[in-house]
Design a protein around this motif. Sequence first.
Motif, PDB file in Angstrom:
ATOM      1  N   GLY A 343       4.552  -4.588   6.062  1.00  0.00           N
ATOM      2  CA  GLY A 343       3.992  -4.599   4.591  1.00  0.00           C
ATOM      3  C   GLY A 343       2.537  -4.838   4.245  1.00  0.00           C
ATOM      4  N   THR A 344       2.164  -5.692   3.455  1.00  0.00           N
ATOM      5  CA  THR A 344       0.700  -5.745   3.197  1.00  0.00           C
ATOM      6  C   THR A 344      -0.108  -6.071   4.251  1.00  0.00           C
ATOM      7  OG1 THR A 344       1.289  -6.536   1.070  1.00  0.00           O
ATOM      8  CG2 THR A 344      -1.105  -7.255   1.767  1.00  0.00           C
ATOM      9  N   PRO A 345       0.361  -7.036   5.297  1.00  0.00           N
ATOM     10  CA  PRO A 345      -0.624  -7.246   6.442  1.00  0.00           C
ATOM     11  C   PRO A 345      -0.716  -5.878   7.288  1.00  0.00           C
ATOM     12  CG  PRO A 345       0.922  -8.938   6.146  1.00  0.00           C
ATOM     13  CD  PRO A 345       1.465  -8.053   5.482  1.00  0.00           C
ATOM     14  N   ALA A 346       0.223  -4.968   7.636  1.00  0.00           N
ATOM     15  CA  ALA A 346       0.065  -3.741   8.170  1.00  0.00           C
ATOM     16  C   ALA A 346      -0.997  -2.773   7.406  1.00  0.00           C
ATOM     17  CB  ALA A 346       1.142  -3.294   8.291  1.00  0.00           C
ATOM     18  N   THR A 347      -0.759  -2.919   6.126  1.00  0.00           N
ATOM     19  CA  THR A 347      -1.682  -1.952   5.407  1.00  0.00           C
ATOM     20  C   THR A 347      -3.032  -2.578   5.538  1.00  0.00           C
ATOM     21  OG1 THR A 347      -0.098  -1.437   3.648  1.00  0.00           O
ATOM     22  CG2 THR A 347      -2.353  -1.152   2.883  1.00  0.00           C
ATOM     23  N   LEU A 348      -3.370  -3.886   5.386  1.00  0.00           N
ATOM     24  CA  LEU A 348      -4.573  -4.413   5.489  1.00  0.00           C
ATOM     25  C   LEU A 348      -5.248  -3.994   7.048  1.00  0.00           C
ATOM     26  CD1 LEU A 348      -4.197  -7.657   3.706  1.00  0.00           C
ATOM     27  CD2 LEU A 348      -5.621  -5.918   2.814  1.00  0.00           C
ATOM     28  N   ALA A 349      -4.121  -4.320   7.936  1.00  0.00           N
ATOM     29  CA  ALA A 349      -4.759  -4.078   9.324  1.00  0.00           C
ATOM     30  C   ALA A 349      -5.170  -2.595   9.704  1.00  0.00           C
ATOM     31  CB  ALA A 349      -3.689  -4.398  10.205  1.00  0.00           C
ATOM     32  N   LEU A 350      -4.352  -1.702   8.959  1.00  0.00           N
ATOM     33  CA  LEU A 350      -4.537  -0.222   9.221  1.00  0.00           C
ATOM     34  C   LEU A 350      -5.994   0.110   8.557  1.00  0.00           C
ATOM     35  CD1 LEU A 350      -3.910   2.603  10.033  1.00  0.00           C
ATOM     36  CD2 LEU A 350      -2.264   2.955   8.041  1.00  0.00           C
ATOM     37  N   TYR A 351      -5.886   0.064   7.305  1.00  0.00           N
ATOM     38  CA  TYR A 351      -7.484   0.335   6.462  1.00  0.00           C
ATOM     39  C   TYR A 351      -8.523  -0.430   6.614  1.00  0.00           C
ATOM     40  CZ  TYR A 351      -4.007   3.548   4.225  1.00  0.00           C
ATOM     41  OH  TYR A 351      -3.367   4.735   4.175  1.00  0.00           O
ATOM     42  N   GLY A 352      -8.386  -1.665   7.089  1.00  0.00           N
ATOM     43  CA  GLY A 352      -9.363  -2.645   7.399  1.00  0.00           C
ATOM     44  C   GLY A 352      -9.906  -2.173   8.706  1.00  0.00           C
ATOM     45  N   ALA A 353      -9.129  -1.817   9.648  1.00  0.00           N
ATOM     46  CA  ALA A 353      -9.725  -1.371  11.134  1.00  0.00           C
ATOM     47  C   ALA A 353     -10.394  -0.115  10.821  1.00  0.00           C
ATOM     48  CB  ALA A 353      -8.392  -1.383  11.999  1.00  0.00           C
ATOM     49  N   ALA A 354      -9.673   0.669   9.902  1.00  0.00           N
ATOM     50  CA  ALA A 354     -10.403   2.251   9.890  1.00  0.00           C
ATOM     51  C   ALA A 354     -11.902   1.993   9.179  1.00  0.00           C
ATOM     52  CB  ALA A 354      -9.524   3.195   8.844  1.00  0.00           C
ATOM     53  N   LEU A 355     -11.987   1.063   8.032  1.00  0.00           N
ATOM     54  CA  LEU A 355     -13.191   0.937   7.691  1.00  0.00           C
ATOM     55  C   LEU A 355     -14.162   0.348   8.455  1.00  0.00           C
ATOM     56  CD1 LEU A 355     -14.840   0.837   5.020  1.00  0.00           C
ATOM     57  CD2 LEU A 355     -14.104  -1.504   4.386  1.00  0.00           C
ATOM     58  N   LEU A 356     -13.817  -0.684   9.296  1.00  0.00           N
ATOM     59  CA  LEU A 356     -14.499  -1.387  10.403  1.00  0.00           C
ATOM     60  C   LEU A 356     -15.272  -0.219  11.318  1.00  0.00           C
ATOM     61  CD1 LEU A 356     -15.611  -3.856  11.385  1.00  0.00           C
ATOM     62  CD2 LEU A 356     -13.886  -4.263  12.910  1.00  0.00           C
TER      63      LEU A 356
END
Length: 430
Positions: A343-356
């Motif tokens: 869910g939301t944690p997965a979305t944050l992890a995916l796009y947060g890691a991409a942005l990082l």
Amino acid sequence: MRVLLTGSTGFIGRAVAQALRQRGHTVVPAMRRPSPGRVDFVQADFASVPSRDWWLPRLEGIDAVVNAVGILREQRGQTFEALHHRAPAELFHACDAAAVRSVVQVSALGADEHGRTGYQRSKKAADDVLRSLPLRAAIVQPSLVYGPGGDSAALFNKLAVAPLLPFPMGGRMPVQPVHLDDVVQGVVRLVESPPEEVATYVFAGPRPLALAGYLRELRLAMGENPRQWVIPIPAFLFRAGATLAGVLPGSMLDRDTADMLLAGNATQRNGLPALLGRAPRAPADFIAGPVRESARREATLDLWLPVLRLALAFLWIWTAIVSFGLYPVRDSYALLARVGLHGTPATLALYGAALLDLVLGLLTLAAPARWRRGVWLAQLALVAGYTVLITLFLPEYWLHPYGPIAKNLPILALIALLWSLEPPAREGRH
């Protein structure tokens, strides 16, 4: 003799200062920012063009003046007109008024009526002022000067170890490089035994060489195979590349230096052999045996480190682009689910890691020097963290035939190398 030396912290100036002291002379450096504890100096900033009246009291007790101020490129507050022409002209007029015994002006080969660049024209303007004065003086016009710690030496060593070079005219431009030690010895002799009137001395190596031939000599001196592929390219492409390089901080190459290189840097009136009483050192002898390997390694690092940084930046940026959607997002979520994220944690992890990843890629290209150690440490931590997580939750990727996780090990080694080559932050800054 008491010798006033301008440009005493520069490449040629430092060596001249050391040689004069070894000969028993007292060197009085003219410096913008003198080091703490120094007592015998003149604080002078050529960029502000000190007047001849300002110089007069400071020339009391001075027997000789050597002007070794020079910049290859203009930058904020430092112009060719001020540093190469107007400030030396005021100093030379003051030397005339103060009856200084001898003056040596370090100019440049090509500073004549054929000079096309601002560097050459400004040097010639100061030379012409000195020629108009009734002084015992020498104008020294060195060709390409090679010596330890010199930007020119570092550049040509780096070009020499490159396996392939794109050069206009196939690298046939004539050059006549001269070693720093010979230039310094010639300057010292002119200080001690100046000509009766202003005279110009060209300082160059023993013979002209094609640029490609000069690089071949340096390759041999560093223990490399002499074979180097030189690809002829149109001069306009070379100038365009030099113009782009000129935007980079610290680059020796810009439009003017490219024009000087294309015009050649050789002479038929070398005054150095007669002055020294021997032939100048040949390029084959520029690099002494004991430092051959260290010179080769330093040149190799200088050549390939920017390439490694570009490759690393591409890796981070491409990983970000792939994560943002080039790789099927559904498959990315499936992998994150195996790590326990939904869910939301997965979305944050995916796009947060991409942005990082994207930020780290951009910082790899453009981080200020004071940030770089932190950038490398952040990358080390992130790659190590990814490796640990995959090892715990997706261990089968260690057995993948393309080695997606095993490749993290050389990447970690590369980042550690970049971190270790950054100068550590200075402590106790005020």
